[in-house]
Design an enzyme around this catalytic site. Structure first.
Site: not given
Ligand code: FAD
Length: 360
Positions: A173, A250, A352
């Site tokens: 992670r 999580s 996380e």
């Molecule tokens: C229901 C649910 C289930 C999930 N299950 C999992 C799982 O099984 N495994 C897991 O690992 N995660 C899980 N997650 C967490 C999440 O979905 C992942 O971490 C996902 O990759 C986040 O993507 P996002 O585009 O929403 O990022 P955001 O929430 O928009 O951003 C997250 C972080 O990344 C940075 N960021 C985003 N895009 C960029 C970019 N292009 N360049 C630089 N920085 C950037 C942001 O500034 C922030 O710090 C889950 C979330 C939910 C709501």
């Protein structure tokens, strides 16, 4: 009018109103000074160059907790789309995917094309560009296994760069990209096997759901369908009708303990049976955060203040169950859980998601 001024005017005209809660899966987060959207990599670079400080990159908003006061700067929403094959041979393809491409659309496309390597990561919300940030993983797969490189905009150097996977610092992670504002991910390269079958199934729960043994391979579509079913049962896929899905997945990572802390945990848990544990590198042991939380007395559905609550389907997900809870309500619940687990077992839980303008 100078080009720079024309650009600023265009960006300002496109500023998006409303609180950041509109852009997070928790539906939490106050206002930003300014919110703009970038629909391709060039726009993303330009928006970041013009944003000033501070700047927040936000994509799916599924791994952030944003404070009730919001963000005192510019938020750039990543809305770039698309993927293309950039290399291929008899056994594999390398696809380059724009940062804003919805992750599960990509996984669905790879499964449909017979490209193996992402199938167990089905149903994870958010964007492709965010997957290297915390080395997204589930059901025995992690993106670090298939990412070959990442194209970034380096805000310090002011240049676009390709960073090979070996320099991304991938860990459980985590990566060099988490908790930093230097690199903006523009696109990600994945090398995937041409195979109608998944890799060997590594996760016992998934193997059981598929009716196979750990180590067996199954058709890609079967792996995807089983993962989606398992995730839905835990509120771990986005579903507008399910209040348990108003979360960041999580909330705490599984603690990685040194041997002494692990033995202390076992002593303190003698009345509870053997804590689930997975041996790691360097004599460390990873333990289950969900087990610790449950055994510390926080069961599914446990209510917190203001309508924040533990998910009714998964102990590790903290939710905005009421839809009206504040970030402060959620963090009060998270603090109570963390402090109680520490007092009971001597283990510290770490969040996380990335906490923005708020703290545990
Ligand atoms: C229901 C649910 C289930 C999930 N299950 C999992 C799982 O099984 N495994 C897991 O690992 N995660 C899980 N997650 C967490 C999440 O979905 C992942 O971490 C996902 O990759 C986040 O993507 P996002 O585009 O929403 O990022 P955001 O929430 O928009 O951003 C997250 C972080 O990344 C940075 N960021 C985003 N895009 C960029 C970019 N292009 N360049 C630089 N920085 C950037 C942001 O500034 C922030 O710090 C889950 C979330 C939910 C709501």
């Amino acid at each position: 009018m100078s080009d720079a001024h024309a650009q600023q005017t265009t960006e300002a005209d496109r500023a998006i109103p409303g609180p950041l809660a509109n852009h997070t899966t928790l539906r939490m987060g106050g206002p930003a000074r300014r919110i703009v959207a970038a629909s391709d990599a060039d726009e993303l670079v330009r928006a970041v160059q013009l944003a000033g400080e501070p700047v927040l990159i936000l994509a799916g908003g599924s791994n952030v907790v944003i404070g009730d006061a919001g963000f005192p700067g510019t938020v750039v929403l990543v809305r770039s789309r698309g993927l293309r094959v950039v290399a291929e041979d008899a056994g594999s393809v390398t696809v380059r995917v724009e940062a804003g491409e919805p992750w599960d659309d990509l996984v669905a496309a790879t499964v449909a094309n017979g490209w193996a390597g992402l199938e167990c990561l089905s149903g994870i919300p958010g964007s492709t560009g965010a997957t290297p940030i915390q080395n997204v993983g589930a059901y025995g797969q992690e993106v670090a296994e298939t990412i070959t490189g990442v194209e970034v905009y380096d805000r310090v150097a002011g240049t676009r760069q390709a960073i090979p996977a070996v320099d991304c610092g991938f860990a459980y992670r985590g990566s060099i990209f988490k908790y930093q504002t230097r690199w903006v991910v523009l696109s990600v390269d994945f090398r995937l096997a041409r195979s109608p079958l998944s890799g060997p199934v590594r996760y016992a729960e998934l193997a059981r759901a598929l009716g196979v043994e750990v180590g067996d391979q199954v058709p890609l579509a079967d792996a995807r369908a089983a993962v989606l079913r398992l995730r839905a049962g835990k509120g771990m896929v986005l579903d507008a009708t399910d209040p348990d899905a108003r979360s960041v997945g999580s909330f705490f990572t599984n603690p990685v303990l040194d041997r002494a802390t692990y033995e202390l945990l076992r002593e303190r848990a003698t009345d509870l049976g053997e804590p689930p544990a997975w041996p790691g590198r360097d004599d460390t042991v990873k333990v289950s955060a969900a087990w610790l939380i449950d055994k510390a007395g926080f069961t599914k559905g446990h209510p917190g203040p203001g309508g924040a609550a533990i998910s009714g389907k998964h102990t590790l997900a903290l939710t905005n169950r009421s839809g009206t809870a504040s970030t402060s309500d959620l963090l009060t619940l998270a603090n109570t859980i963390r402090d109680t687990v520490h007092a009971r077992f001597g283990v510290t839980l770490h969040p996380e998601p990335v906490l923005i303008n708020c703290a545990l």
